[in-house]
Design an enzyme around this catalytic site. Structure first.
Site, PDB file in Angstrom:
ATOM      1  N   ASP A   1      -5.115  -3.284  -3.034  1.00 13.19           N
ATOM      2  CA  ASP A   1      -4.951  -1.848  -3.245  1.00 13.19           C
ATOM      3  C   ASP A   1      -3.522  -1.465  -3.600  1.00 13.19           C
ATOM      4  OD1 ASP A   1      -4.149  -2.478  -0.633  1.00 13.19           O
ATOM      5  OD2 ASP A   1      -4.730  -0.535   0.178  1.00 13.19           O
TER       6      ASP A   1
ATOM      7  N   GLU B   1       0.840  -1.205   0.000  1.00 12.70           N
ATOM      8  CA  GLU B   1       0.000   0.000   0.000  1.00 12.70           C
ATOM      9  C   GLU B   1       0.870   1.248   0.000  1.00 12.70           C
ATOM     10  OE1 GLU B   1      -1.030   1.824   3.951  1.00 12.70           O
ATOM     11  OE2 GLU B   1      -2.825   0.665   3.531  1.00 12.70           O
TER      12      GLU B   1
END
Length: 419
Positions: free
Chosen positions: A159, A97
């Site tokens: 993500d 991330e």
């Protein structure tokens, strides 16, 4: 013709440098031209507002000044000499991330940051040297040290990979793909790997990671609302000519509508996690994946107004505007316009979880407020809170990075090469 000459010049100069040890920290100042130098002041498509209590010059300068503080605090290269990463802390070197955030930031700040491409390429090398055990094109979500031993936990989080793939599209647009790294080719390969292992092909929902499969329906039909990165998905669809990404976008907004209609009709808030996405979607229970607040608007879902706000600003999708305006209107009313009354976390019925706030929540909410032309005073107050009351030393990597990314959008410097 100008673009061709520029690219040929860049290639020639890169060839000159090829005889140098790639571990030498050679800045690319004066060598790499930037197609979108900061500040570029993107013409956002969605009807919107920006803070009026600061000039455009001030917005740009506040963003670049905070970038310098952020870079000096979190950008590291103490593993391999030709690799860079973003220090995430909390017992880890970095997480995917953070890596995705850092790679995007380098593309957005290129022009102001003279060595943006040098740092980006070093981060690309770090990503490539830390693959997921499930799919080698995806990134291992967490590294505890420079030389982690292989383990079954070396899998991917969606993500991080989504942001890394988008950053490669940014890099291709910013610098071209004629150098050492073919950014466009790498982007397409990663986008296809994400579609293969981080998108549920049964219902086109974003999976939690490449580790989630049909053998465990509890997670296979679960999703994280902060992964509804619809602006990126538009870029993926065009870059790979794969219309299935449009189905992913539609599913994201379908789930948002379902939750806002049936679970958070007053507040419009999103939970960190949604389960039963294949039947009747509901917020997850406690400790579904991370902690007690997995079913609340907490430290994952706080990014939702920023992610969907970016999509609205660039695509003017009415679904994005409706989703974030509902949250914005409720919060503005429930706090009577007092941004200091915002909580870091809410139950979906609007009950505050904490009695304090910081940039983690305020930054994304400010991006969301840009979509509502009736919220000028509210946006001004949110932005003032963001820039004046959240020093780099007051937060951690997560809050400070979200703050910087929010400021990039608010100052008018977020862009998507495919929109």
């Amino acid at each position: 013709m100008i673009l061709l000459i520029r690219n040929l010049t860049t290639v020639a100069l890169l060839l000159i440098l090829s005889s140098c040890n790639k571990n030498d920290d050679i800045p690319l100042v004066g060598i790499t031209s930037n197609a979108y130098p900061f500040p570029n002041h993107t013409s956002y498509q969605g009807t919107h507002i920006k803070p009026t209590n600061y000039s455009q010059t001030a917005l740009d300068n506040q963003t670049s000044t905070f970038y310098d503080e952020w870079k000096n605090t979190y950008l590291k290269n103490d593993c391999n000499a030709d690799e860079y990463y973003i220090l995430s802390g909390n017992g880890a070197k970095t997480v995917s991330e953070a890596h995705g955030y850092g790679m995007m930031i380098m593309c957005f700040m290129a022009g102001y940051e003279a060595n943006a491409r040098l740092y980006f390429d070093g981060m690309f090398r770090y990503y490539k040297s830390h693959p997921s055990m499930e799919n080698k094109l995806l990134m291992d979500w967490k590294q505890l040290s420079c030389n982690d031993s292989a383990s079954t936990d070396d899998d991917a989080a969606s993500d991080g990979d989504i942001d890394i793939a988008f950053s490669l599209l940014l890099a291709n647009a910013q610098w071209g793909s004629e150098g050492e790294i073919n950014y466009l080719s790498e982007a397409k390969a990663l986008i296809n790997a994400i579609m293969q292992d981080e998108i549920n092909p049964d219902i086109w929902v974003v999976k939690l990671g490449d580790w989630s499969d049909a053998n465990d329906p509890n997670y296979y039909y679960g999703t994280r609302t902060s992964d509804f990165i619809t602006s990126h998905f538009r870029a993926f669809a065009k870059a790979t000519n794969n219309s299935n990404w449009d189905l992913v976008i539609d599913e994201c907004y379908s789930l948002v509508n379902d939750i806002q209609s049936n679970q958070s009709s007053i507040s419009g808030l999103m939970p960190d996690f949604i389960i039963h996405t294949n039947t009747s979607p509901i917020p997850s229970g406690q400790n579904y994946l991370e902690d007690t607040y997995d079913g609340d608007y907490y430290y994952n879902a706080c990014r939702f107004p920023w992610r969907v706000g970016n999509d609205y600003l660039l695509s003017s999708d009415s679904r994005a505007k409706g989703a974030i305006t509902k949250i914005n209107t409720w919060l503005k009313n429930v706090t009577s316009g007092n941004v200091k009354a915002i909580s870091n976390g809410y139950q979906l019925n609007g009950t505050p979880i904490n009695n304090w706030n910081d940039a983690t929540f305020v930054g994304p909410l400010a991006v969301g407020a840009m979509a509502d032309v009736t919220s000028q005073d509210w946006l001004n107050a949110l932005y003032s809170e963001l820039v004046n009351n959240n020093d780099i030393n007051d937060g951690d990597y997560y809050s400070n990075t979200i703050k910087l990314l929010s400021m990039i959008t608010i100052s008018g410097n977020y862009w998507n090469p495919e929109i």
